[in-house]
Design an enzyme around this catalytic site. Structure first.
Site, PDB file in Angstrom:
ATOM      1  N   CYS A 197       0.980  -0.486   0.257  1.00 30.78           N
ATOM      2  CA  CYS A 197       0.000   0.173  -0.156  1.00 30.78           C
ATOM      3  C   CYS A 197       0.949   1.219  -0.110  1.00 30.78           C
ATOM      4  CB  CYS A 197      -1.173   0.069   1.144  1.00 30.78           C
ATOM      5  SG  CYS A 197      -2.054   1.130   0.943  1.00 30.78           S
ATOM      6  N   GLU A 250      -0.558  -8.085   5.922  1.00 36.94           N
ATOM      7  CA  GLU A 250      -0.696  -8.687   7.462  1.00 36.94           C
ATOM      8  C   GLU A 250      -1.924  -8.282   8.175  1.00 36.94           C
ATOM      9  OE1 GLU A 250      -0.111  -5.787   4.980  1.00 36.94           O
ATOM     10  OE2 GLU A 250      -0.551  -3.894   6.760  1.00 36.94           O
ATOM     11  N   HIS A 269      -3.294  -4.745   2.020  1.00 41.77           N
ATOM     12  CA  HIS A 269      -3.050  -5.316   3.396  1.00 41.77           C
ATOM     13  C   HIS A 269      -2.456  -6.456   3.303  1.00 41.77           C
ATOM     14  CE1 HIS A 269      -2.050  -0.795   4.250  1.00 41.77           C
ATOM     15  NE2 HIS A 269      -3.238  -1.057   3.553  1.00 41.77           N
TER      16      HIS A 269
HETATM   17  N1  GLN Z   1      -2.705   6.310  -0.563  1.00 42.02           N
HETATM   18  C1  GLN Z   1      -2.294   6.253   0.843  1.00 42.02           C
HETATM   19  C2  GLN Z   1      -1.041   7.185   0.535  1.00 42.02           C
HETATM   20  O1  GLN Z   1      -1.011   7.878  -0.390  1.00 42.02           O
HETATM   21  C3  GLN Z   1      -2.325   4.770   1.251  1.00 42.02           C
HETATM   22  C4  GLN Z   1      -2.706   3.781   2.445  1.00 42.02           C
HETATM   23  C5  GLN Z   1      -2.378   2.755   2.838  1.00 42.02           C
HETATM   24  O2  GLN Z   1      -1.240   2.888   2.896  1.00 42.02           O
HETATM   25  N2  GLN Z   1      -3.468   2.518   3.534  1.00 42.02           N
HETATM   26  O3  GLN Z   1      -0.598   7.563   1.616  1.00 42.02           O
END
Ligand code: GLN
Length: 210
Positions: A84, A189, A187
């Site tokens: 992410c 995790e 995610h």
């Molecule tokens: N879109 C988020 C960002 O720009 C990331 C979101 C996440 O890690 N759950 O940091």
């Protein structure tokens, strides 16, 4: 083997736990440890950058000198996982709200590591839905579809020639690999399923052989 999780902000404890379990599942000696200081990077045989807030994580990584240490670890062939926000940080290019590419260093908000030849839209799904779970077919992952949890998730807009696409959701790329780099828009995790943590640990085995 020591797996280091960048522990400045975000889903750190969940990754530590998932990696401990994945190491145990694979009967691999080793431990998962947090990385808070630059000196802690070089001793890690694998590195993970968690989900969280990419602006915050990248600012702290840069001010503590961790950015340069991870770039050096990458040059030595250390496998790196980004989930992410971590995927956003692996990217060479991040697009802004209007979809215009911002080259590394050109955005004052996020300082990507610039390691993976991908272009990432930071909040590709977040503009529609804050969070959702979807079963994902991932190339190279045996068994049932992976229960992927997306939270304000990014998506990969463009991949360079060396990048293998491993998974898509709604026709957007959400999992990809380039050599020793593994980038996931969701995610792994946050579920009890550690197959992707094990997959990443297997990458460290082939990295060590080379
Ligand atoms: N879109 C988020 C960002 O720009 C990331 C979101 C996440 O890690 N759950 O940091």
């Amino acid at each position: 083997m020591r797996v280091g999780i960048v522990a400045l902000q975000g889903d750190v404890s969940e990754h530590l736990e998932s990696f401990q379990k994945a190491l145990r599942d694979l009967a691999r000696p080793g431990e998962a440890v947090p990385i808070r200081r630059r000196e802690e990077v070089a001793g890690c045989g694998a590195i993970a950058i968690p989900g969280g807030e990419s602006t915050t994580i990248s600012r702290l990584m840069k001010s503590r000198g961790i950015t340069e240490e991870i770039q050096a670890a990458h040059r030595r062939g250390t496998p790196i996982l980004g989930t992410c926000a971590g995927l956003i940080l692996l990217a060479r290019t991040i697009t802004d709200e209007l979809g215009r590419p911002k080259k590394q260093g050109m955005t004052s908000e996020v300082y990507p590591l610039g390691l993976m030849d991908i272009e990432v839209d930071r909040n590709a799904f977040g503009r529609q839905r804050e969070s959702f779970e979807a079963p994902l077919q991932i190339h190279g992952l045996p068994g049932e579809p992976f229960p992927a949890v997306f939270i304000r998730a990014p998506a990969i807009q463009r991949t360079g020639p060396g990048v293998a696409v491993l998974g898509r959701h709604e026709n957007r790329i959400v999992a990809a690999r380039q050599g020793n780099l593994l980038g996931l828009a969701f995610h792994p995790e946050l579920t009890g399923d550690h197959r992707l943590h094990r997959y990443f640990l297997e990458m460290t085995r082939s990295a060590a052989k080379r």
